[in-house]
Design a protein around this motif. Structure first.
Motif, PDB file in Angstrom:
ATOM      1  N   THR A  24      34.389  69.085 -28.679  1.00  0.00           N
ATOM      2  CA  THR A  24      34.379  68.120 -29.781  1.00  0.00           C
ATOM      3  C   THR A  24      33.817  68.789 -31.029  1.00  0.00           C
ATOM      4  OG1 THR A  24      34.293  66.105 -28.447  1.00  0.00           O
ATOM      5  CG2 THR A  24      33.210  66.022 -30.580  1.00  0.00           C
TER       6      THR A  24
ATOM      7  N   SER B  79      28.583  65.486 -30.424  1.00  0.00           N
ATOM      8  CA  SER B  79      28.457  66.607 -29.481  1.00  0.00           C
ATOM      9  C   SER B  79      26.978  66.929 -29.306  1.00  0.00           C
ATOM     10  CB  SER B  79      29.225  67.820 -30.012  1.00  0.00           C
ATOM     11  OG  SER B  79      29.241  68.856 -29.064  1.00  0.00           O
TER      12      SER B  79
ATOM     13  N   SER C 292      37.036  67.225 -34.595  1.00  0.00           N
ATOM     14  CA  SER C 292      37.696  66.497 -33.511  1.00  0.00           C
ATOM     15  C   SER C 292      36.708  65.716 -32.653  1.00  0.00           C
ATOM     16  CB  SER C 292      38.450  67.491 -32.621  1.00  0.00           C
ATOM     17  OG  SER C 292      37.549  68.473 -32.101  1.00  0.00           O
ATOM     18  N   TYR C 293      37.259  64.795 -31.845  1.00  0.00           N
ATOM     19  CA  TYR C 293      36.484  64.074 -30.833  1.00  0.00           C
ATOM     20  C   TYR C 293      37.375  63.894 -29.609  1.00  0.00           C
ATOM     21  CZ  TYR C 293      34.092  60.472 -28.198  1.00  0.00           C
ATOM     22  OH  TYR C 293      33.479  59.774 -27.183  1.00  0.00           O
ATOM     23  N   HIS C 294      36.849  64.240 -28.421  1.00  0.00           N
ATOM     24  CA  HIS C 294      37.668  64.158 -27.212  1.00  0.00           C
ATOM     25  C   HIS C 294      36.970  63.463 -26.043  1.00  0.00           C
ATOM     26  CE1 HIS C 294      40.819  66.595 -28.998  1.00  0.00           C
ATOM     27  NE2 HIS C 294      39.904  67.463 -29.381  1.00  0.00           N
TER      28      HIS C 294
ATOM     29  N   GLN D 125      43.060  62.394 -36.150  1.00  0.00           N
ATOM     30  CA  GLN D 125      41.707  62.398 -35.610  1.00  0.00           C
ATOM     31  C   GLN D 125      41.098  61.004 -35.720  1.00  0.00           C
ATOM     32  OE1 GLN D 125      39.775  65.654 -37.730  1.00  0.00           O
ATOM     33  NE2 GLN D 125      40.383  67.086 -36.131  1.00  0.00           N
TER      34      GLN D 125
ATOM     35  N   THR E 249      34.048  67.520 -22.329  1.00  0.00           N
ATOM     36  CA  THR E 249      34.716  67.068 -23.554  1.00  0.00           C
ATOM     37  C   THR E 249      33.811  67.118 -24.774  1.00  0.00           C
ATOM     38  OG1 THR E 249      34.286  64.742 -22.964  1.00  0.00           O
ATOM     39  CG2 THR E 249      36.445  65.659 -22.370  1.00  0.00           C
TER      40      THR E 249
END
Length: 427
Positions: A146, A152, A134-136, A209, A142
């Motif tokens: 991730t 990250s 994931s990526y946030h 995603q 955040t």
């Protein structure tokens, strides 16, 4: 190296990446096209990282911005703000969340950061469930949720994050299972994880995603997750920063592909709704939104000028059924891309929905990601007059295709042809 590139390198962080061996300076755009400082014209298949959602220089939006700028640009949330209230009313209705409250931010990162603040305060827990790959966002909180290691940069975190299977359908331990068995296996993994944790606050997930390479689970996975989460009192945050506003074609929100048990507890949005203006936000029911026992504002979130742009953009999107256009033209484009890549041994998969399409590249004859090939195709496509993005959880080996939602059939065909030539040239 151009003078501007040299100046950029002299004052910018090393980690602030630029596309292309000879980076582009984009000077203006119109519709689905942009021009660089040398006068070259490109068909834009990445839309400012999915931010120019409707069209470059859309007259309705530029007019709304100019008119609002002529009145007042900023006043802050300490004063009543008519465009912000009007936009919040529309989003609250469109979200499907009952008794919805809306808080505006300036980006998807800030929106997700706010969602984490609300969830952890409401549940009195700093434990978050997130999806692998994931990526946030890029803030301290955040990046700590991730699951894509390339985005990250630190293991330090204010949160305790546990990662769940399911965001990537065609890789990992469950890849060979049928959709039904895939969902059952991921639910069993979630159940097992919850049996070994203390009171998680929320599960945050992108329905598709984005940075991870436009991967997605089978429809219904998050509905199945929701049954488990509800039993444990865990909130579901749907990160719609890239999937919202009809981009996936079949649905207005990405969560609606998993809608058996209704909307998420918290929904975050950003990017395309401002059509280039800096807009993000959070939607949740009043009980969750009002759980904070201290003051909080966003200085620039919901500013009159960004709300004017968003109102004009949302009206245009709905009045011209751009979700329907994403479904129709996106469906044509993905089939065209599957056709032109079918004979390429470097293409592992063409996937996506609507105008959110990924092409995963591997070293021929293997399942090994090939980021060098992706970089080469990006360069070749640029030479042919097409701008693409790239991403993926396996060393950025996925070409990301997300044009403005006004893309025409002729432009889709043109882009597919340029991409076919680029794959051949890079191969």
């Amino acid at each position: 190296m151009t003078g501007l590139h040299e100046r950029h390198l002299a004052v910018s962080p090393e980690w602030l990446a630029l596309y292309y061996r000879h980076p582009l300076e984009l000077t203006h755009g119109e519709g689905r096209h942009v021009w660089d400082a040398d006068g070259n014209r490109y068909l834009d298949f990445f839309g400012g990282i999915l931010t120019t959602m409707t069209a470059h220089a859309l007259p309705e939006v530029t007019k709304a911005v100019a008119e609002q700028a002529g009145r007042i640009i900023h006043s802050s949330t300490l004063y009543l703000n008519r465009p912000m209230v009007e936009m919040a009313e529309r989003i609250a209705t469109l979200s499907g969340i009952p008794d919805a409250r809306v808080f505006f931010t300036t980006s998807g990162t800030e929106a997700n950061d706010t969602a984490l603040l609300l969830a952890t305060a409401y549940r009195r827990s700093n434990q978050i469930l997130a999806m692998r790959n994931s990526y946030h966002g890029r803030s301290f909180s955040t990046v700590s949720i991730t699951g894509n290691q390339a985005w990250s940069p630190t293991s330090l975190s204010p949160l305790q994050t546990l990662y769940v299977h399911g965001g990537v359908r065609s890789r990992g331990p469950y890849a060979e299972l049928s959709d039904e068995r895939f969902i059952r296996a991921c639910v069993a993994d979630l159940e097992d994880l919850l049996g070994h944790t203390r009171r998680p606050a929320a599960l945050i997930a992108e329905p598709v995603q984005g940075v991870g390479g436009f991967t997605s689970p089978p429809d219904g996975l998050f509905a199945a997750f929701r049954e488990v989460l509800d039993r444990h009192g865990v909130l579901w945050i749907s990160d719609e920063v890239q999937t919202g506003w009809g981009r996936t074609g079949d649905h207005f929100w990405g969560w609606q592909a998993h809608a058996e048990h209704g909307p998420p507890d918290i929904l975050t949005f950003a990017k395309g709704i401002g059509n280039g203006m800096s807009v993000g936000g959070v939607v949740t029911r009043a009980e969750v939104m009002n759980c904070l026992d201290a003051n909080s504002i966003s200085t620039f979130g919901g500013s009159p000028i960004t709300m004017a742009a968003s109102l004009a953009n949302l009206s245009y999107l709905l009045e011209h059924d751009l979700q329907g256009n994403a479904r129709r033209v996106g469906g044509l484009l993905i089939e065209r891309l599957r056709g032109v890549t079918a004979a390429s041994p470097a293409v592992r998969e063409v996937r996506g929905r609507g105008l959110m399409i990924g092409i995963e590249l591997v070293k021929p004859g293997t399942d090994e990601a090939d980021p060098d090939a992706a970089a080469a195709v990006l360069e070749a496509a640029r030479a042919g007059g097409l701008l693409l993005g790239k991403g993926g959880g396996h060393n950025t080996s996925v070409l990301r295709i997300a044009p403005p939602l006004t893309l025409t059939v002729a432009e889709a065909e043109e882009g597919a042809a340029i991409l076919a030539d680029a794959l051949h040239a890079a191969g």
